[in-house]
Design a protein around this motif. Structure first.
Motif: not given
Ligand SMILES: NC(=O)c1ccc[n+]([C@@H]2O[C@H](COP(=O)([O-])OP(=O)(O)OC[C@H]3O[C@@H](n4cnc5c(N)ncnc54)[C@H](O)[C@@H]3O)[C@@H](O)[C@H]2O)c1
Length: 332
Positions: A11-12, A31-32, A34-36, A57-59, A80, A84, A99, A123, A148, A152
């Protein structure tokens, strides 16, 4: 010189990649998924106006991260990639710690080995726990009420310790408040795999008739009894990362925590009203019990971001509601 964006399909991350590319940066995404979704990558390229390099790729795979640094001239990373969902982290702490923390450890290990020592870390306002007062300043005491939030805090501490151990490291710890909304094109937005956890995607699903909406508690010590949060449009947040990257290139080494928020709080009921007004749809919702772990009010003092990064939010609650609705309806 390229920027590595971990979790860039999320998302972000996706909105940030678009803004970075529009500002002239070349991007490598790890990115792996897992949530996109994979199709987001083509949409980022379309909106950013150029191509990017993708590594699926996986972190947790250190060798895969080393390969990315070996094959690309990367000058900084924006991290990122993380799991989350606060509630899920309570049920699956080992998965979250592994993770998010092992992922961060692997990333800084690969960066260190490659001599790339500039990072922006995602964060969260959850590191403030239940603050005694609002608005929240970066100097407030830190505490974590969930696994969670712990991930952070631990990662923030890891990066601070890294800066102490090696004066070449520069780390910016961006503490986001509540990101919502979507790109005005409707091509990218919050599109998680599975049921969403955050208010705006649930509001949108309720407006589409896909889910019943429950408000968790109206007996909090706030102006209407529902929880107050600092909602920030994801495009404003993405531009905050461009500003942070420009700052990272010139600032003195060390670790710096910076809030990214609007500075004003909205209650859950205010969000529902704003959505109904902006979109012209009546929301079906019911009042429920308090949800464990929710604190009454969280909103940022964003003055440090303005002072150091020259950044502040521009988009309104109406923009957040309309863009979320537009994106959701394009997905069907
Ligand atoms: N959205 C929120 O409300 C929010 C608020 C504060 C902080 N954050 C932080 O901002 C960051 C991005 O958030 P978001 O809302 O975009 O989340 P999101 O889940 O949409 O994006 C995270 C991305 O990381 C990838 N990912 C997760 N674990 C992975 C791994 N082991 N290897 C490779 N890729 C991996 C997922 O596939 C996804 O594409 C996160 O660290 C989250 O904790 C988000």
């Amino acid at each position: 010189m390229k920027i590595l964006v971990t979790g860039g399909a999320g998302f972000i991350g996706s909105h940030t990649c678009v803004e970075l590319m529009k500002s002239g940066y070349d991007i490598v995404i790890a990115d792996n998924f897992c949530n996109s979704k994979r199709e987001t990558i083509g949409r980022i390229e379309e909106l950013g106006g150029k191509s990017l390099r993708l590594y699926e790729a996986d972190m947790l795979d250190l060798e895969a991260l080393r390969k990315i640094f070996a094959e690309n001239d990367i000058c900084a990373a924006i991290h990122f990639a993380a799991l989350k969902a606060v509630g899920e982290s309570v049920r699956q702490p080992v998965r979250y710690y592994h993770n998010n923390i092992t992922g961060a450890l692997n990333l800084v290990t690969a960066m260190n080995d490659a001599g790339c020592k500039k990072i922006i870390f995602s964060s969260s306002a959850t590191v403030y726990g239940d603050p005694a007062t609002v608005p929240i300043k970066e100097t407030f005491p830190l505490s974590a009420a969930s696994p969670y939030a712990q991930t952070k805090l631990v990662t923030e501490n890891l990066l601070r310790d890294l800066c102490v151990s090696d004066p070449e490291w520069t780390c910016i710890l961006l503490r986001y408040f509540n990101p919502v909304g979507a790109h005005e094109s409707g091509l990218i937005g919050e599109d998680p795999n599975g049921i969403p956890n955050n208010l705006m995607p649930l509001v949108v699903m309720a407006a589409q008739g896909k889910r019943q909406l429950k408000v968790f508690g109206n007996d909090y010590p706030t102006r209407d009894g529902t929880c107050i949060r600092d909602y920030i449009h994801v495009v404003d947040l993405a531009q905050g990362h461009v500003a942070a990257l420009n700052y990272l290139k010139k600032c003195a080494p060390g670790a710096e925590a910076i809030n990214l928020g609007s500075g004003s709080g909205s209650s859950v009921l205010e969000i529902l009203n704003a959505f109904e007004k902006a979109v012209g749809v009546k929301l079906p919702w019911e009042m429920g019990e308090r949800r464990p772990g929710d604190v009454p009010q969280l909103y940022a003092d964003p003055s440090k971001a303005k002072e150091l990064l020259g950044w502040e939010t521009k988009l309104t609650l109406e923009d957040m509601c309309l863009s979320s609705w537009n994106f959701a309806n394009r997905q069907g």
